[in-house]
Design an enzyme around this catalytic site. Structure first.
Site, mmCIF file in Angstrom:
data_model
loop_
_atom_site.group_PDB
_atom_site.id
_atom_site.type_symbol
_atom_site.label_atom_id
_atom_site.label_comp_id
_atom_site.label_asym_id
_atom_site.label_seq_id
_atom_site.Cartn_x
_atom_site.Cartn_y
_atom_site.Cartn_z
ATOM 1 N N TRP A 184 0.875 -1.187 0.000
ATOM 2 C CA TRP A 184 0.000 0.000 0.000
ATOM 3 C C TRP A 184 0.909 1.233 0.000
ATOM 4 O O TRP A 184 1.884 1.291 0.758
ATOM 5 C CB TRP A 184 -0.926 0.033 1.224
ATOM 6 C CG TRP A 184 -1.644 1.346 1.283
ATOM 7 C CD1 TRP A 184 -2.680 1.732 0.489
ATOM 8 C CD2 TRP A 184 -1.328 2.477 2.116
ATOM 9 N NE1 TRP A 184 -3.025 3.031 0.786
ATOM 10 C CE2 TRP A 184 -2.229 3.506 1.777
ATOM 11 C CE3 TRP A 184 -0.376 2.708 3.120
ATOM 12 C CZ2 TRP A 184 -2.207 4.766 2.398
ATOM 13 C CZ3 TRP A 184 -0.350 3.941 3.739
ATOM 14 C CH2 TRP A 184 -1.261 4.964 3.380
ATOM 15 N N GLU A 225 -3.013 -2.891 -2.542
ATOM 16 C CA GLU A 225 -4.179 -2.346 -1.840
ATOM 17 C C GLU A 225 -4.512 -0.953 -2.367
ATOM 18 O O GLU A 225 -3.707 -0.026 -2.269
ATOM 19 C CB GLU A 225 -3.859 -2.269 -0.330
ATOM 20 C CG GLU A 225 -4.984 -1.685 0.513
ATOM 21 C CD GLU A 225 -4.616 -1.567 1.996
ATOM 22 O OE1 GLU A 225 -3.427 -1.770 2.347
ATOM 23 O OE2 GLU A 225 -5.518 -1.257 2.793
ATOM 24 N N LYS A 227 -7.062 2.560 -2.741
ATOM 25 C CA LYS A 227 -7.703 3.454 -1.790
ATOM 26 C C LYS A 227 -8.398 4.560 -2.567
ATOM 27 O O LYS A 227 -7.950 4.951 -3.639
ATOM 28 C CB LYS A 227 -6.607 4.037 -0.881
ATOM 29 C CG LYS A 227 -7.117 4.848 0.272
ATOM 30 C CD LYS A 227 -6.049 4.969 1.352
ATOM 31 C CE LYS A 227 -6.521 5.891 2.448
ATOM 32 N NZ LYS A 227 -5.677 5.856 3.621
ATOM 33 N N ASP A 258 -9.581 -3.202 1.236
ATOM 34 C CA ASP A 258 -9.747 -2.666 2.595
ATOM 35 C C ASP A 258 -11.119 -1.997 2.605
ATOM 36 O O ASP A 258 -11.376 -1.099 1.787
ATOM 37 C CB ASP A 258 -8.619 -1.671 2.880
ATOM 38 C CG ASP A 258 -8.710 -1.033 4.263
ATOM 39 O OD1 ASP A 258 -9.810 -0.576 4.630
ATOM 40 O OD2 ASP A 258 -7.681 -0.945 4.952
ATOM 41 N N HIS A 261 -11.724 1.749 2.190
ATOM 42 C CA HIS A 261 -11.086 2.420 1.061
ATOM 43 C C HIS A 261 -11.979 2.641 -0.150
ATOM 44 O O HIS A 261 -11.503 2.767 -1.269
ATOM 45 C CB HIS A 261 -9.839 1.647 0.626
ATOM 46 C CG HIS A 261 -8.726 1.757 1.622
ATOM 47 N ND1 HIS A 261 -7.454 1.324 1.377
ATOM 48 C CD2 HIS A 261 -8.695 2.269 2.871
ATOM 49 C CE1 HIS A 261 -6.685 1.546 2.425
ATOM 50 N NE2 HIS A 261 -7.428 2.113 3.352
ATOM 51 N N HIS A 285 -8.554 -6.369 4.170
ATOM 52 C CA HIS A 285 -8.317 -5.646 5.409
ATOM 53 C C HIS A 285 -9.690 -5.305 5.940
ATOM 54 O O HIS A 285 -10.392 -4.473 5.349
ATOM 55 C CB HIS A 285 -7.552 -4.333 5.155
ATOM 56 C CG HIS A 285 -6.080 -4.475 5.192
ATOM 57 N ND1 HIS A 285 -5.222 -3.411 5.018
ATOM 58 C CD2 HIS A 285 -5.300 -5.567 5.422
ATOM 59 C CE1 HIS A 285 -3.968 -3.850 5.121
ATOM 60 N NE2 HIS A 285 -3.991 -5.146 5.357
ATOM 61 N N ASP A 293 -12.067 7.082 6.197
ATOM 62 C CA ASP A 293 -11.242 5.893 6.446
ATOM 63 C C ASP A 293 -10.604 6.014 7.828
ATOM 64 O O ASP A 293 -9.395 6.166 7.962
ATOM 65 C CB ASP A 293 -10.172 5.799 5.341
ATOM 66 C CG ASP A 293 -9.276 4.593 5.512
ATOM 67 O OD1 ASP A 293 -9.770 3.562 5.990
ATOM 68 O OD2 ASP A 293 -8.084 4.681 5.168
ATOM 69 N N ASP A 295 -10.435 3.941 10.415
ATOM 70 C CA ASP A 295 -9.808 2.773 11.039
ATOM 71 C C ASP A 295 -10.218 2.565 12.485
ATOM 72 O O ASP A 295 -9.377 2.373 13.358
ATOM 73 C CB ASP A 295 -8.277 2.856 10.882
ATOM 74 C CG ASP A 295 -7.845 2.619 9.445
ATOM 75 O OD1 ASP A 295 -8.051 1.501 8.951
ATOM 76 O OD2 ASP A 295 -7.332 3.565 8.802
ATOM 77 N N ASP A 324 -7.360 -4.362 10.031
ATOM 78 C CA ASP A 324 -6.571 -3.134 9.898
ATOM 79 C C ASP A 324 -7.306 -1.975 10.574
ATOM 80 O O ASP A 324 -8.190 -1.368 9.977
ATOM 81 C CB ASP A 324 -6.345 -2.826 8.409
ATOM 82 C CG ASP A 324 -5.495 -1.572 8.202
ATOM 83 O OD1 ASP A 324 -4.886 -1.088 9.177
ATOM 84 O OD2 ASP A 324 -5.453 -1.071 7.057
HETATM 85 C C1 RNT Z 1 -3.939 2.728 4.785
HETATM 86 C C2 RNT Z 1 -4.045 1.280 4.522
HETATM 87 C C3 RNT Z 1 -2.925 0.440 5.050
HETATM 88 C C4 RNT Z 1 -2.484 0.804 6.436
HETATM 89 C C5 RNT Z 1 -1.593 -0.192 7.127
HETATM 90 C C6 RNT Z 1 -0.871 0.386 8.263
HETATM 91 O O1 RNT Z 1 -5.049 3.430 4.439
HETATM 92 O O2 RNT Z 1 -5.263 0.793 4.981
HETATM 93 O O3 RNT Z 1 -3.270 -0.891 4.953
HETATM 94 O O4 RNT Z 1 -3.580 1.025 7.270
HETATM 95 O O5 RNT Z 1 -0.781 -0.796 6.224
HETATM 96 ZN ZN ZN Z 2 -5.542 -1.319 4.914
#
Ligand code: RNT
Ligand code: ZN
Length: 433
Positions: A184, A225, A227, A258, A261, A285, A293, A295, A324
């Site tokens: 990523w 990955e 986004k 993810d 994303h 993820h 986003d 998290d 994640d």
């Molecule tokens: C960031 C991505 C990525 C990170 C990690 C730390 O938007 O989701 O995967 O969160 O690799």
């Molecule tokens: Zn991620």
């Protein structure tokens, strides 16, 4: 009061009447590993001297007890894993390299030996490892990484990713267990770019160079990955979904989805079946985005359940499942345990659906009954089956795990804070002198 086992037995009968075999569900759940991300334990800081977290991602909060050393992080992960049923995987970032004194190198020069301690940690506990290049929180990542217009910067990150492939290969060989290595990058533009194509062409070329280094595809599953946007990169993300999906399909690597994303009403649960018609595997993820986003810790919520249904229905062995999230505002071990157990609860919930029957009802276009069955099942004694799963896997039942986390906070985490305070005070005093 009924025992956990008695409650389970009663639940088993109820599910049986709905055509669901709970014993089979428990067996299947035990076989699904979830990759627990190390970065929840230390707010994505790592051990390679990185300063502030960069790349358009952010941890907020200042809860006491952040792990500051490999020993602390490993101890915290151990604590969390002791409260999570089943055997899982751990997910590492390159920034968690463990250097001996004087052995520190920059990210383009890291080697397998810097992850030997992690391999030992995993081997002793029977865990698999997954890996990630760290293309953020570094002075050379200030203006893009693999898509940079500066050839030297681009070279640095290409070399970093190649080093990571080699490390992943080493880990996989040591543990005799394939490693998912996920790339990523944060590259993008805050405002409307003058050229979207050139950075993407450079990213494409960088990936070509990385994958050309020659690695064992049976040992390392390379993934990319995408986004939709990051903080400070609101207008254009170089590694967009279309970019990576096409790249992965053409180059026979994997996509990592993810669920934070995508556009807010776009759901990853709806993407898994399509991906698996064209790819052998898909990596995930699982996170929780709140308005952006963000998290947040994974909850036992509707989208997590829907993702879990897709994993179960499409074949769990084809989904490389990782979490994640990073919340620095609550006890970090509690965050891990809550997120991991919730993911497992969602998987169990999915395994306790009469999935074949539901598919048949759909084929028959009997949507009336389909809705009724799915809704009624929501009130089945799911919790009794979950409790039994925890019990037979030797972890605390229901909220009993929390007392152990609080004890650990009292005995271990809160002392770290004190030490940090003392150190800070000494630092101030020294500067005042
Ligand atoms: C960031 C991505 C990525 C990170 C990690 C730390 O938007 O989701 O995967 O969160 O690799
Ligand atoms: Zn991620």
């Amino acid at each position: 009061m009924m025992t956990v086992k008695e409650r389970y037995e009663a639940a088993r009968e109820m599910y049986k009447n709905m055509g669901v075999d709970t014993d089979e569900a428990l067996k299947a759940l035990k076989a699904i590993p979830v990759s627990m991300h190390c970065w929840q334990g230390d707010d994505v800081v790592g051990f390679d001297g990185a300063g502030a977290l960069s790349g358009g991602i952010q941890t907020t909060g200042d809860y006491p007890g952040r792990a500051r050393t490999p020993e602390e992080l490993m101890a915290d992960m151990d604590k969390a894993l002791s409260l999570i049923p089943g055997r899982h995987r751990i997910n590492l970032h390159a920034s968690y390299a463990i250097f001996q004194k004087g052995e520190e190198v920059d990210r383009d020069k890291i080697e397998p030996k810097h992850f030997k301690k992690w391999v030992e940690f995993a081997r002793e506990r029977g865990l698999g490892i997954d890996f990630n290049p760290t293309c953020f929180s570094h002075p050379k990542a200030a203006n893009g990484t693999l898509s940079s217009e500066d050839p030297k910067i681009r070279r640095f990150w290409i070399d970093h990713c190649i080093a990571c492939l080699k490390i992943s290969e080493y880990i996989a060989a040591e543990l005799d267990n394939p490693v998912t290595m996920n790339i990523w990058i944060p590259d993008g533009f805050k405002d409307i770019p003058g050229d979207r194509k050139a950075p993407r062409a450079r990213l494409k070329d960088s990936l070509d160079q990385i994958l050309a280094c020659g690695y064992d595809k049976s040992k390392v599953y390379a993934a990319v990955e995408s986004k939709v946007f990051g903080i400070g990169m609101e207008s254009c993300t170089v590694g967009s979904h279309e970019f990576y999906m096409n790249y992965a399909a053409k180059h026979d690597i994997l996509c990592l989805l993810d669920n934070g994303h995508y556009h807010p009403t776009e759901v990853v649960s709806d993407k898994i079946s399509s991906m698996l018609l064209f790819f052998d595997k898909v990596a995930l993820h699982v996170t929780r985005s709140v308005r952006w986003d963000s998290d947040h810790v994974v909850l036992f919520d509707d989208e997590t359940k829907e993702i879990a249904k897709e994993i179960v229905r499409n074949g769990a062995d084809r989904v490389l499942l990782a979490l994640d999230f990073f919340d620095a505002g609550i006890n970090r071990i509690s965050a891990w345990v809550t997120g991991m157990r919730n993911m497992q609860k969602a998987l169990l919930f999915a395994l306790l659906q009469p999935n074949e029957e539901l598919a048949k009802l759909q084929e028959e276009r009997n949507f009336t009954r389909l809705m009724m069955v799915m809704e009624e099942l929501k009130c089945y004694p799911f919790g009794d089956v979950w409790d039994y799963f925890c019990q037979i896997n030797g972890v605390p039942v229901r909220e009993a795990w929390f007392e152990q986390v609080m004890e650990y906070e009292r005995d271990v985490l809160s002392r770290r804070r004190k030490k940090e305070h003392i150190r800070k005070k000494e630092h101030i005093r020294r500067n005042e002198r």
